[in-house]
Design a protein around this motif. Sequence first.
Motif, PDB file in Angstrom:
ATOM      1  N   UNK A 278       0.789  -1.269   0.074  1.00  0.00           N
ATOM      2  CA  UNK A 278      -0.047  -0.071  -0.139  1.00  0.00           C
ATOM      3  C   UNK A 278       0.737   1.256  -0.096  1.00  0.00           C
ATOM      4  N   UNK A 279       0.632   2.139  -1.004  1.00  0.00           N
ATOM      5  CA  UNK A 279       1.441   3.381  -1.024  1.00  0.00           C
ATOM      6  C   UNK A 279       0.905   4.434   0.021  1.00  0.00           C
ATOM      7  N   UNK A 280       1.820   5.206   0.399  1.00  0.00           N
ATOM      8  CA  UNK A 280       1.351   6.164   1.466  1.00  0.00           C
ATOM      9  C   UNK A 280       0.237   7.200   1.328  1.00  0.00           C
ATOM     10  N   UNK A 281      -0.744   7.291   2.071  1.00  0.00           N
ATOM     11  CA  UNK A 281      -1.674   8.039   2.022  1.00  0.00           C
ATOM     12  C   UNK A 281      -1.552   9.037   3.263  1.00  0.00           C
ATOM     13  N   UNK A 282      -2.207  10.298   3.074  1.00  0.00           N
ATOM     14  CA  UNK A 282      -2.388  11.078   4.455  1.00  0.00           C
ATOM     15  C   UNK A 282      -3.677  11.949   4.219  1.00  0.00           C
ATOM     16  N   UNK A 283      -3.792  12.180   5.659  1.00  0.00           N
ATOM     17  CA  UNK A 283      -5.193  13.087   5.704  1.00  0.00           C
ATOM     18  C   UNK A 283      -4.668  13.839   6.958  1.00  0.00           C
ATOM     19  N   UNK A 284      -5.024  15.276   6.970  1.00  0.00           N
ATOM     20  CA  UNK A 284      -4.491  16.358   7.917  1.00  0.00           C
ATOM     21  C   UNK A 284      -5.612  16.859   8.693  1.00  0.00           C
ATOM     22  N   UNK A 285      -5.623  17.070   9.919  1.00  0.00           N
ATOM     23  CA  UNK A 285      -6.703  17.692  10.533  1.00  0.00           C
ATOM     24  C   UNK A 285      -6.174  18.241  11.592  1.00  0.00           C
ATOM     25  N   UNK A 286      -7.249  18.989  12.185  1.00  0.00           N
ATOM     26  CA  UNK A 286      -6.822  19.911  13.422  1.00  0.00           C
ATOM     27  C   UNK A 286      -7.670  19.683  14.898  1.00  0.00           C
ATOM     28  N   UNK A 287      -6.923  19.661  15.623  1.00  0.00           N
ATOM     29  CA  UNK A 287      -7.496  19.456  17.010  1.00  0.00           C
ATOM     30  C   UNK A 287      -7.098  20.642  17.894  1.00  0.00           C
ATOM     31  N   UNK A 288      -7.938  21.784  17.910  1.00  0.00           N
ATOM     32  CA  UNK A 288      -7.144  22.733  18.824  1.00  0.00           C
ATOM     33  C   UNK A 288      -6.205  23.336  18.097  1.00  0.00           C
ATOM     34  N   UNK A 289      -4.903  23.602  18.621  1.00  0.00           N
ATOM     35  CA  UNK A 289      -3.860  24.113  17.873  1.00  0.00           C
ATOM     36  C   UNK A 289      -2.613  23.013  17.334  1.00  0.00           C
ATOM     37  N   UNK A 290      -3.342  21.588  17.573  1.00  0.00           N
ATOM     38  CA  UNK A 290      -2.505  20.793  17.020  1.00  0.00           C
ATOM     39  C   UNK A 290      -2.860  20.256  15.776  1.00  0.00           C
ATOM     40  N   UNK A 291      -1.740  20.101  14.911  1.00  0.00           N
ATOM     41  CA  UNK A 291      -2.145  19.615  13.566  1.00  0.00           C
ATOM     42  C   UNK A 291      -1.658  18.056  13.559  1.00  0.00           C
ATOM     43  N   UNK A 292      -2.769  17.403  13.359  1.00  0.00           N
ATOM     44  CA  UNK A 292      -2.579  15.755  13.120  1.00  0.00           C
ATOM     45  C   UNK A 292      -2.620  15.269  11.668  1.00  0.00           C
TER      46      UNK A 292
END
Length: 291
Positions: free
Chosen positions: A169-183
């Motif tokens: 499986x090739x790399x996949x990403x998703x970015x989300x924000x919780x407060x001031x932390x980028x996950x």
Amino acid sequence: METAIGVFSSRERAEEAVRELLDRKVPQEAIVFLTRSETEAKTVGKELGATLGGFMGAGTGMSAGVLAATMLAVPGIGQVFALGFGAAALLGLFGAGVGSTLGKSMADDTRAPQPTPDEKCSEDAVFFREVLKEGRSLIVVRAESPETAKVACGILDSVGLGIQGRTPVKMQTATRQTGDVAIVDISGRITLGEGNVMLREIVRELVAKGNNKILLNLHDVGYVDSSGVGELVKTYTTVRNQGGQLKLLNPSKRVSDLLQMTRLASVFDIQADEASAVQSFTRPESVTTAA
């Protein structure tokens, strides 16, 4: 520029890796061997010089390789030696301000290099202290050519400490924000030419937008090659050098095993669950290894 990092538990395996790198035409100036042992540095230097000619001085050992020896001081363990004609340039990975004995012969036992004060060591240099403290040695390869980087990764992955097998499986990403932390939720593999470049760009964009608290969720990452290890190290130090914090969240068993084997688990801040990880950014930073 791609960076691949191989971690080794024995001088013999590290020597084998360097020998194969040179046999496969990886440029001499792209290779650095790091060890905390001056004796090991001399031994590897002499053996490689006698076997591979130009790398350490056309058969005359360390005495002809004086410009290929650099010393830096790492808090907690003292002096660490870097072998290779590219040592001075490649130490850019560790930042500026490191102590060096460039131009001094390590073959001269009466003039052992003296460590620089701890406060003069860059944070990047300190990054590997746990790896070296545990008796591991490292080979760092930095290459601009994709083909050279591919060859180096293959060798370091097969000879050094690592996890065997690959996930398709090739790399996949998703970015989300919780407060001031980028996950950043990552799945698949972090490898040369795909995952490492994607990770680099994602973190670069987050930092550029002012995100200085970044959490990499590695729970669904199945494979990390030597280039991926190099990218994690560069990402960590890039964020730290910008005054931010980067932490790892709940690595998969395979990635956790890799971090344990290479002793990098003692260097990264690894959090076991998301809620605790997000909360930890509000506290003074400390290294916490997931169980």
